[in-house]
Design an enzyme around this catalytic site. Structure first.
Site, PDB file in Angstrom:
ATOM      1  N   ASP A 121      -4.860   3.270   8.336  1.00  0.00           N
ATOM      2  CA  ASP A 121      -6.273   2.979   8.597  1.00  0.00           C
ATOM      3  C   ASP A 121      -6.569   1.502   8.850  1.00  0.00           C
ATOM      4  O   ASP A 121      -7.639   1.170   9.352  1.00  0.00           O
ATOM      5  CB  ASP A 121      -7.121   3.449   7.408  1.00  0.00           C
ATOM      6  N   LYS A 178      -4.712  24.339   6.376  1.00  0.00           N
ATOM      7  CA  LYS A 178      -5.048  23.103   5.651  1.00  0.00           C
ATOM      8  C   LYS A 178      -4.097  22.955   4.449  1.00  0.00           C
ATOM      9  O   LYS A 178      -3.531  21.890   4.216  1.00  0.00           O
ATOM     10  CB  LYS A 178      -6.505  23.180   5.183  1.00  0.00           C
ATOM     11  N   GLY A 232       0.826  -1.202   0.000  1.00  0.00           N
ATOM     12  CA  GLY A 232       0.000   0.000   0.000  1.00  0.00           C
ATOM     13  C   GLY A 232       0.858   1.248   0.000  1.00  0.00           C
ATOM     14  O   GLY A 232       1.729   1.406   0.852  1.00  0.00           O
ATOM     15  N   GLU A 288     -16.527  18.040   4.185  1.00  0.00           N
ATOM     16  CA  GLU A 288     -15.624  18.667   3.198  1.00  0.00           C
ATOM     17  C   GLU A 288     -16.208  18.567   1.788  1.00  0.00           C
ATOM     18  O   GLU A 288     -16.142  19.501   1.001  1.00  0.00           O
ATOM     19  CB  GLU A 288     -14.235  18.004   3.248  1.00  0.00           C
ATOM     20  N   LYS A 340      -1.761  -0.941  -5.610  1.00  0.00           N
ATOM     21  CA  LYS A 340      -2.578  -1.353  -6.756  1.00  0.00           C
ATOM     22  C   LYS A 340      -2.642  -0.315  -7.877  1.00  0.00           C
ATOM     23  O   LYS A 340      -3.132  -0.611  -8.957  1.00  0.00           O
ATOM     24  CB  LYS A 340      -3.961  -1.802  -6.319  1.00  0.00           C
ATOM     25  N   GLN A 393      -2.587  11.978   9.224  1.00  0.00           N
ATOM     26  CA  GLN A 393      -1.543  12.382  10.169  1.00  0.00           C
ATOM     27  C   GLN A 393      -1.038  11.172  10.965  1.00  0.00           C
ATOM     28  O   GLN A 393       0.173  10.951  11.090  1.00  0.00           O
ATOM     29  CB  GLN A 393      -2.148  13.431  11.119  1.00  0.00           C
ATOM     30  N   GLY A 398      -0.129   4.512   0.391  1.00  0.00           N
ATOM     31  CA  GLY A 398      -0.821   5.714   0.893  1.00  0.00           C
ATOM     32  C   GLY A 398       0.082   6.448   1.877  1.00  0.00           C
ATOM     33  O   GLY A 398       1.308   6.358   1.813  1.00  0.00           O
ATOM     34  N   TYR A 399      -0.545   7.168   2.802  1.00  0.00           N
ATOM     35  CA  TYR A 399       0.225   7.982   3.758  1.00  0.00           C
ATOM     36  C   TYR A 399       1.148   7.125   4.614  1.00  0.00           C
ATOM     37  O   TYR A 399       2.287   7.503   4.885  1.00  0.00           O
ATOM     38  CB  TYR A 399      -0.722   8.793   4.649  1.00  0.00           C
TER      39      TYR A 399
HETATM   40  C1  LIG Z   1     -12.256  12.827   1.294  1.00  0.00           C
HETATM   41  C2  LIG Z   1     -11.366  12.524   2.463  1.00  0.00           C
HETATM   42  C3  LIG Z   1     -10.817  13.577   3.172  1.00  0.00           C
HETATM   43  C4  LIG Z   1      -9.948  13.310   4.243  1.00  0.00           C
HETATM   44  N1  LIG Z   1      -9.406  14.373   4.893  1.00  0.00           N
HETATM   45  C5  LIG Z   1      -8.490  14.144   5.875  1.00  0.00           C
HETATM   46  C6  LIG Z   1      -7.816  15.233   6.488  1.00  0.00           C
HETATM   47  O1  LIG Z   1      -8.051  16.388   6.165  1.00  0.00           O
HETATM   48  N2  LIG Z   1      -6.888  14.943   7.440  1.00  0.00           N
HETATM   49  C7  LIG Z   1      -6.576  13.663   7.804  1.00  0.00           C
HETATM   50  O2  LIG Z   1      -5.679  13.465   8.643  1.00  0.00           O
HETATM   51  N3  LIG Z   1      -7.205  12.597   7.251  1.00  0.00           N
HETATM   52  C8  LIG Z   1      -8.155  12.801   6.291  1.00  0.00           C
HETATM   53  N4  LIG Z   1      -8.782  11.740   5.691  1.00  0.00           N
HETATM   54  C9  LIG Z   1      -8.441  10.365   6.130  1.00  0.00           C
HETATM   55  C10 LIG Z   1      -7.127   9.949   5.505  1.00  0.00           C
HETATM   56  O3  LIG Z   1      -7.157  10.129   4.127  1.00  0.00           O
HETATM   57  C11 LIG Z   1      -6.799   8.478   5.825  1.00  0.00           C
HETATM   58  O4  LIG Z   1      -6.792   8.315   7.220  1.00  0.00           O
HETATM   59  C12 LIG Z   1      -5.435   8.118   5.239  1.00  0.00           C
HETATM   60  O5  LIG Z   1      -5.503   8.103   3.827  1.00  0.00           O
HETATM   61  C13 LIG Z   1      -4.964   6.746   5.736  1.00  0.00           C
HETATM   62  O6  LIG Z   1      -3.710   6.454   5.178  1.00  0.00           O
HETATM   63  P1  LIG Z   1      -3.329   4.934   4.834  1.00  0.00           P
HETATM   64  O7  LIG Z   1      -1.915   4.926   4.385  1.00  0.00           O
HETATM   65  O8  LIG Z   1      -3.716   4.035   5.941  1.00  0.00           O
HETATM   66  O9  LIG Z   1      -4.286   4.544   3.635  1.00  0.00           O
HETATM   67  P2  LIG Z   1      -4.478   5.200   2.156  1.00  0.00           P
HETATM   68  O10 LIG Z   1      -3.957   6.579   2.116  1.00  0.00           O
HETATM   69  O11 LIG Z   1      -5.890   4.936   1.850  1.00  0.00           O
HETATM   70  O12 LIG Z   1      -3.535   4.264   1.289  1.00  0.00           O
HETATM   71  C14 LIG Z   1      -3.808   2.900   1.044  1.00  0.00           C
HETATM   72  C15 LIG Z   1      -3.027   2.493  -0.182  1.00  0.00           C
HETATM   73  O13 LIG Z   1      -3.158   1.088  -0.391  1.00  0.00           O
HETATM   74  C16 LIG Z   1      -3.518   0.827  -1.750  1.00  0.00           C
HETATM   75  N5  LIG Z   1      -4.305  -0.405  -1.736  1.00  0.00           N
HETATM   76  C17 LIG Z   1      -5.518  -0.611  -1.223  1.00  0.00           C
HETATM   77  N6  LIG Z   1      -5.891  -1.895  -1.362  1.00  0.00           N
HETATM   78  C18 LIG Z   1      -4.872  -2.511  -1.985  1.00  0.00           C
HETATM   79  C19 LIG Z   1      -4.641  -3.846  -2.391  1.00  0.00           C
HETATM   80  N7  LIG Z   1      -5.531  -4.814  -2.171  1.00  0.00           N
HETATM   81  N8  LIG Z   1      -3.460  -4.148  -2.995  1.00  0.00           N
HETATM   82  C20 LIG Z   1      -2.522  -3.171  -3.207  1.00  0.00           C
HETATM   83  N9  LIG Z   1      -2.691  -1.895  -2.842  1.00  0.00           N
HETATM   84  C21 LIG Z   1      -3.852  -1.578  -2.232  1.00  0.00           C
HETATM   85  C22 LIG Z   1      -4.292   2.057  -2.177  1.00  0.00           C
HETATM   86  O14 LIG Z   1      -4.311   2.187  -3.578  1.00  0.00           O
HETATM   87  C23 LIG Z   1      -3.511   3.154  -1.467  1.00  0.00           C
HETATM   88  O15 LIG Z   1      -2.398   3.530  -2.235  1.00  0.00           O
HETATM   89  C24 LIG Z   1      -9.659  11.963   4.631  1.00  0.00           C
HETATM   90  C25 LIG Z   1     -10.227  10.900   3.907  1.00  0.00           C
HETATM   91  C26 LIG Z   1     -11.064  11.178   2.831  1.00  0.00           C
HETATM   92  C27 LIG Z   1     -11.646  10.025   2.061  1.00  0.00           C
END
Ligand SMILES: Cc1cc2nc3c(=O)[nH]c(=O)nc-3n(C[C@H](O)[C@H](O)[C@H](O)COP(=O)(O)OP(=O)(O)OC[C@H]3O[C@@H](n4cnc5c(N)ncnc54)[C@H](O)[C@@H]3O)c2cc1C
Length: 409
Positions: free
Chosen positions: A304, A380, A17, A174, A44, A320, A19-20
């Protein structure tokens, strides 16, 4: 925490993954790791998307290009290999994961697969509601909304211009505010009287943005209403239909009409984890103080899909938190690979939260102080830009950054 046993082969670190959480772990490792290791990031899509900007992409106020960062452009490919694949299942006993492209082996695994919308089993959500769960999902919604506004002159169907947002947390508010702030322009383009489009935001709690103070949440509601958004609190969505939602409020059922429904009422962990042999709660793995999976000490979970509690308080999933977790795990692995141990448990530094209300307004808390208005919007943008700086330096900030006098639509 355990030390790495020296072996002839370089240890394999697999990050799932981008993401953040996952990307931050990869960048920390590539910047600081001196010892030899084979680092692979699997995600992905071949790009990282800023989930925190998806509401803007979904309304068309930010181009997808600006929320998308290709992994191969920002990673040091001599240090981190990137593979585009979708992870499907796990075999922790044999230190393997499986994707569409086959099996991947690891010595250390970082699971950072993010969230999935949670429909709580409510009828019709899966079929009729849109979710802001990926860049592609946001783009689809943007096209649909714009199409319906532009075609209104032919369809004359008021329901096409009624958008219902289920959820009064961060994402829902938002999104509703961003749409509200763009309604004048959409009406002007389509020659539509301003009183025709409707945006309704429905939440189960007694006030919107319950994570903020009562004062901040009342202020946010006032700002939304100024954009013409109807806010319904204490309203439980009990069904989504093709042409609207059914809610229960004060014991009575009501049908709210509208052809575009956004479901933003809750998230859970990744579905591939739900189906795995890991112990999960709603697709999230409860991690120990070092962010390891309690059953397997070579598996870390961040973002998450991790359930992290400190002093018994479970932290809400945010970008964050995910980024701090990714950084911590990257540093822990560096210590282990260098033959030392990570002695400090993970500690979340909650610096604050800002909710944007359109591009130039917002509410939030920074270092326990309530903020609002243009200053909140500035912060922001600052937070978004700080993230970009951390992963790609000043060049990326200038290319993709958020600034006051430029919405990049
Ligand atoms: C519209 C919106 C606004 C938001 N605003 C805020 C904000 O202002 N401040 C804040 O702190 N949080 C905010 N959030 C929450 C924040 O975006 C999430 O908490 C954050 O993205 C979590 O990071 P992560 O790395 O766990 O997951 P993600 O950022 O979701 O990354 C997951 C990654 O895994 C990949 N992935 C998923 N499934 C698979 C798979 N089966 N195989 C391979 N890759 C896969 C995805 O493509 C992605 O690249 C917001 C969320 C949304 C939807």
């Amino acid at each position: 925490m355990g030390e790495h046993k020296t072996s002839m082969k370089a240890p394999k670190i697999l990050i799932l993954g981008g993401g953040y959480g996952g990307l931050r772990a990869a960048i920390t490792l590539q910047e600081r790791l001196k010892a030899q290791a084979e680092i692979t990031l699997i995600s992905k899509h071949d790009y990282h998307y800023q989930t925190t900007l998806l509401h803007k992409v979904a309304i068309g106020t930010l181009s997808a290009r600006k929320a998308r960062i290709y992994f191969r452009k920002i990673l040091d490919l001599d240090k981190v290999r990137f593979i585009k694949d979708k992870i499907l299942s796990f075999d922790p006993e044999n230190k393997r994961v499986f994707g569409n492209g086959g099996a991947y082996e690891y010595d250390y695994l970082i699971i950072a697969l993010g969230f999935k919308p949670d429909d709580f089993g409510i009828k019709g959500v899966a079929e009729h509601a849109h979710k802001l769960s990926s860049l592609n999902a946001a783009l689809k919604l943007d096209k649909l909304i714009e199409y319906r506004f532009k075609e209104y002159c032919h369809t004359k169907n008021d329901d096409d211009l009624s958008v219902i947002v289920c959820g009064t947390g961060f994402t829902g508010i938002e999104f509703a505010a961003e749409l509200g702030s763009r309604l004048d322009e959409l009406c002007l383009i389509g020659g539509i009287p301003r009183e025709v489009p409707k945006v309704t935001c429905i939440g189960r709690s007694e006030r919107i943005l319950p994570m903020f103070s009562k004062k901040a949440s009342a202020l946010a509601k006032k700002k939304l209403e100024a954009f013409g958004v109807d806010v319904i609190c204490d309203g439980e969505v009990i069904e989504c239909k093709e042409n609207g939602v059914v809610i229960k409020q004060n014991g009575e059922e009501r049908h709210i009409k509208g052809n575009t429904i956004l479901w933003s009422a809750g998230v859970k962990g990744n579905d591939s984890l739900e189906k795995s042999s890991f112990e999960t709660t709603k697709g999230r793995i409860k991690v120990d103080e070092y962010l390891r999976c309690p059953q397997y000490k070579n598996i870390y979970v961040v973002g998450d899909c991790a359930l992290y509690a400190s002093r018994d308080a479970i932290h809400a999933p945010t970008a964050q938190l995910a980024a701090q977790m990714g950084d911590y795990v990257g540093k822990s692995l560096i210590k282990i690979l260098n033959g030392t141990t990570q002695k400090k448990p993970f500690k979340f530094q909650h610096r604050g939260t800002v909710c944007s209300i359109g591009h130039t307004d917002g509410v939030g808390i920074i270092y326990k102080k309530s903020i609002g208005g243009e200053f909140a919007a500035f912060l922001k943008n600052f937070i978004e830009n700080k993230w970009l700086y951390g992963i790609g330096g000043a060049k990326l900030v200038f290319k993709n950054g958020q600034f006051r006098y430029r919405t990049s639509n």
